[in-house]
Scaffold this active site. Structure first.
Site, mmCIF file in Angstrom:
data_model
loop_
_atom_site.group_PDB
_atom_site.id
_atom_site.type_symbol
_atom_site.label_atom_id
_atom_site.label_comp_id
_atom_site.label_asym_id
_atom_site.label_seq_id
_atom_site.Cartn_x
_atom_site.Cartn_y
_atom_site.Cartn_z
ATOM 1 N N GLU A 4 0.865 -1.196 0.142
ATOM 2 C CA GLU A 4 -0.068 0.113 -0.006
ATOM 3 C C GLU A 4 1.029 1.120 -0.091
ATOM 4 O O GLU A 4 0.568 2.273 -0.805
ATOM 5 C CB GLU A 4 -0.725 -0.215 1.068
ATOM 6 C CG GLU A 4 -1.907 1.103 1.373
ATOM 7 C CD GLU A 4 -2.893 1.381 0.464
ATOM 8 O OE1 GLU A 4 -3.100 0.605 -0.414
ATOM 9 O OE2 GLU A 4 -3.332 2.445 0.537
ATOM 10 N N ASP A 5 1.899 1.432 0.843
ATOM 11 C CA ASP A 5 2.690 2.477 1.052
ATOM 12 C C ASP A 5 3.867 2.578 0.074
ATOM 13 O O ASP A 5 4.423 3.719 0.296
ATOM 14 C CB ASP A 5 3.080 2.743 2.535
ATOM 15 C CG ASP A 5 1.687 2.717 3.332
ATOM 16 O OD1 ASP A 5 0.691 2.781 2.669
ATOM 17 O OD2 ASP A 5 1.917 2.296 4.596
#
Ligand code: MN
Length: 739
Positions: A89-90
């Site tokens: 996600e990051d």
């Protein structure tokens, strides 16, 4: 980048994690190598990134992995997935990258967690009511693949809750509401009792800091005397168990702050009234060769030789465990000084499962019969089935889903002797739908314990039920009133759908025509008047009832012309510059001014009747803001489901009007009390009373007053004065009066 000191601390945290792994599940060297490389990989991926608190980001995945090992009891792959859970996600890494390095299983788990995060992390968006509910729904869809994904998600949420202090206050409330609304129930359903309890307590801490502090403080103050009592209570039990050579541990525990709070809210009682409630738990080490079940009953019989049991308070979750796997024997006994105390009796294995749920089952292979693992699979399958219903409205779905998470259960038998577990309160028709949709649609009644009973008969534990059908039977609208399971609700609704679509269309036409005759348009404000007048809770219901002839438009002109219901109070100047949209982006604390419309109306919610001075929040719908007390259950639900339309509001001191509020007055009945009451309220205080209702029976007097007040301080003054009237015992404010 991180300082050498920080690097050192990070490594130390990781070493603790590896140590915990070794203690909890005996990983081989290959496992440790994999965990280590996952850590190195995640560390590098998040390098230089910090959390809101300022600490290096990597602390978070390590902490989540630590919870996953020590509190949930999962193994290597889950630890690896926890360490990697925010990487995709990051950062720029993809699920494929993870698969190449750590294998498919880990990649699938990380993928699930990423999807869940995307769905649940709508903080950056101003989602509408439906969008937000839709996001929850999406998140639940990812439940499917692997139960461990939800467990890691819960660990993630738990760590975020533990570190919520560093978030902005309005975000704290939002995250805390979500937690209480969805994540705590999920933990409950998976049997993760300790995690559920901590989530609830943390949620309370951030949603209602004052209440939380008060309860905590009171718990500390009473700690000594409580411990003394528990010691006195336990002492003869200890002697008895020793005498019989049973190996055991005995603990006394208080209720959690959240459950105390809940109880106070529900029953409107004070802290003191809750406090005499505590539970003693006897966890025994089973002797070999004797079934654990028999040993539980043995301990029960020893304890009830000492203290008398309350007959109707025996709970046997040993013969029929709860669906989340919980096994235990609970009884309430009369302790010293005539105080009731709950005693929970269970084996070590049962205790482990009670606290850590399904994860603990894996430790006890010999008990791991298919049926239990099967239960959770079945549940997840049900959730998926429900989610796949194409017509299901997301908001409605969530409400029903939640009902199912917390429902306690009844177990009934089919004619063949198979058991079926249903939510408590389920009726014959629920069972029919539980067995098969077709069976439900054709049901006309049942033989319950060989006696013919109607479809709305509530099922009891142990009932034997045979559903009776007829080919001519069709689902009816009334059925929706008494079925309690989500499945039955959905089946009936979808069966009715075809018919009701027509009636809605029909209703719209009738209403439009009638409005044209009156020269008005169907605005939001109009519906605010029309719906209550025809006793409907939403437009759909109104149109459908109208279209199918259940209601007629008698008196519509009067309703339309009436000034909006008297509880609509135009009230303005709530520090507008402070208005901030809930759920704004975490990255830039943007403050958004609401477009102010002159004719914004504030409606004081019926469910909690707030008055100035109460802690309140607003829910925006068009140019109408409904004001709820922050502690109102509906408010909590709105924050969780529709944060974007929740507006923080404050009471202003200007242009104060009067607000409707309700009081309950109790005391000893005497001649003249009514005169005294009304004299004080009207003549002395000059109040505007809307309703006064008095009942008296057996020498007790009960009065209900609905009146207009200007503020909380005002109200307190009135309460104080009322309390001084002779023979009045208790005066308290109530949210509403049901008569
Ligand atoms: Mn996370």
């Amino acid at each position: 980048m991180f300082s050498a000191e920080e690097e050192k601390l990070i490594r130390e945290q990781f070493d603790v994690l590896v140590e915990s792994c070794r203690e909890c599940f005996e990983p081989d060297e290959e496992d440790v190598a994999m965990i280590t490389s996952a850590f190195e990989f995640a560390h590098l991926a998040h390098i230089g990134v910090r959390r809101k608190s300022g600490e290096p980001y990597i602390y978070h995945p390590i902490a989540v992995a630590q919870i996953v090992v020590t509190e949930v009891g999962l193994g290597t792959k889950s630890v690896v997935a926890s360490l990697l859970h925010d990487v995709v996600e990051d950062t720029d890494y993809t699920v494929d990258d993870i698969a190449k390095m750590f294998g498919d299983r880990v990649a699938i788990m990380v993928d699930g967690l990423t999807k869940m995060k995307k769905a649940s992390d709508f903080a950056g968006k101003d989602g509408t009511y439906n969008e937000q509910a839709e996001n929850f729904k999406k998140m639940l869809l990812t439940l499917s693949e692997d139960v461990r994904v939800i467990m890691i998600k819960l660990a993630d949420r738990l760590h975020n809750m533990r570190t919520l202090d560093s978030m902005a206050p309005h975000k704290q409330v939002k995250i805390a509401s979500e937690t209480i609304y969805l994540f705590a129930p999920l933990a409950h359903r998976l049997g993760l009792y300790l995690i559920k309890t901590e989530l609830e307590d943390l949620s309370l801490k951030f949603s209602f800091p004052e209440d939380y502090k008060a309860i905590k403080q009171r718990l500390e103050q009473t700690e000594t005397s409580r411990q003394e009592y528990i010691a006195r209570f336990n002492s003869p039990i200890i002697d008895m168990l020793n005498k019989h050579g049973i190996e055991y541990e005995i603990t006394g525990r208080v209720k959690s702050p959240y459950s105390i709070w809940k109880k106070m809210q529900r029953k409107d009682i004070t802290l003191e009234e809750v406090f005499d409630l505590f539970a003693v738990r006897v966890v025994f080490k089973p002797a070999p060769f004797i079934p654990e079940k028999s040993q539980c009953w043995h301990v029960y019989s020893l304890i009830t030789d000492i203290y008398k049991p309350k007959p109707d308070r025996l709970r046997d979750w040993i013969n029929i465990p709860k669906a989340n796997g919980y096994e235990s024997l609970h009884c309430t006994v009369m302790g010293p000084d005539g105080m009731w105390a709950e005693v929970q009796i269970r084996s070590q294995r049962m205790n482990d499962i009670a606290e850590r749920g399904f994860a603990a089952h894996w430790k006890y292979k010999e008990y791991n019969n298919d049926s239990r693992e099967g239960e959770i699979d079945k549940w997840i399958k049900e959730v998926r089935n429900a989610l796949n219903w194409p017509t299901q409205d997301a908001v409605e779905f969530l409400d029903e889903f939640k009902l199912n998470l917390y429902a306690s259960e009844v177990v009934v038998f089919t004619p063949k002797g198979e058991t079926r577990t249903l939510a408590k309160g389920a009726v014959v028709l629920d069972l029919a739908y539980e067995i098969h949709t077709r069976l439900g649609n054709k049901a006309i009644g049942a033989k319950v314990n060989h006696k013919i009973q109607p479809l709305d008969t509530v099922l009891m534990n142990g009932d034997q039920v045979e559903i009776l059908t007829s080919n001519n039977a069709v689902p009816k609208v009334e059925w929706l009133k008494y079925v309690v399971t989500a499945k039955a609700q959905q089946c009936i609704k979808s069966a009715l759908k075809g018919r009701s679509d027509d009636s809605v269309k029909n209703g719209i036409q009738i209403f439009d025509k009638a409005l044209r005759g009156l020269n008005t348009k169907p605005t939001g404000a109009l519906f605010k008047k029309v719906l209550p007048a025809y006793d409907c809770s939403n437009k759909e219901e109104f149109y459908s009832k109208l279209g199918s002839g259940i209601i007629t438009l008698d008196g519509l002109d009067r309703v339309v012309k009436s000034s909006a219901a008297s509880k609509i109070v135009k009230y303005w100047s709530v520090g507008l510059s402070k208005l901030r949209i809930f759920g704004d982006s975490s990255k830039n604390e943007q403050i958004t001014d609401l477009h102010i419309v002159d004719d914004i109306s504030y409606i004081m919610a019926d469910c909690c009747s707030p008055i100035p001075g109460d802690d309140v929040m607003g829910h925006k719908d068009g140019n109408i803001i409904t004001v709820h007390k922050k502690s109102c259950p509906n408010a909590i639900k709105l924050v969780a489901q529709d944060g974007a339309n929740v507006v923080p509001i404050e009471w202003s001191s200007q242009k104060v009007k009067s607000y409707l509020t309700h009081l309950e007055i109790r005391g000893l009945d005497r001649i003249g009390i009514l005169v005294d009451l009304s004299h004080l309220l009207t003549t002395q205080l000059g109040l505007n009373i809307r309703k006064l209702h008095v009942e008296s029976h057996d020498g007790i007097f009960e009065g209900y007053v609905t009146l207009y007040v200007r503020s909380r301080a005002d109200l307190q003054d009135i309460i104080n004065k009322l309390s001084t009237i002779k023979s009045v015992g208790k005066v308290k404010r109530v949210d509403n009066i049901i008569m």
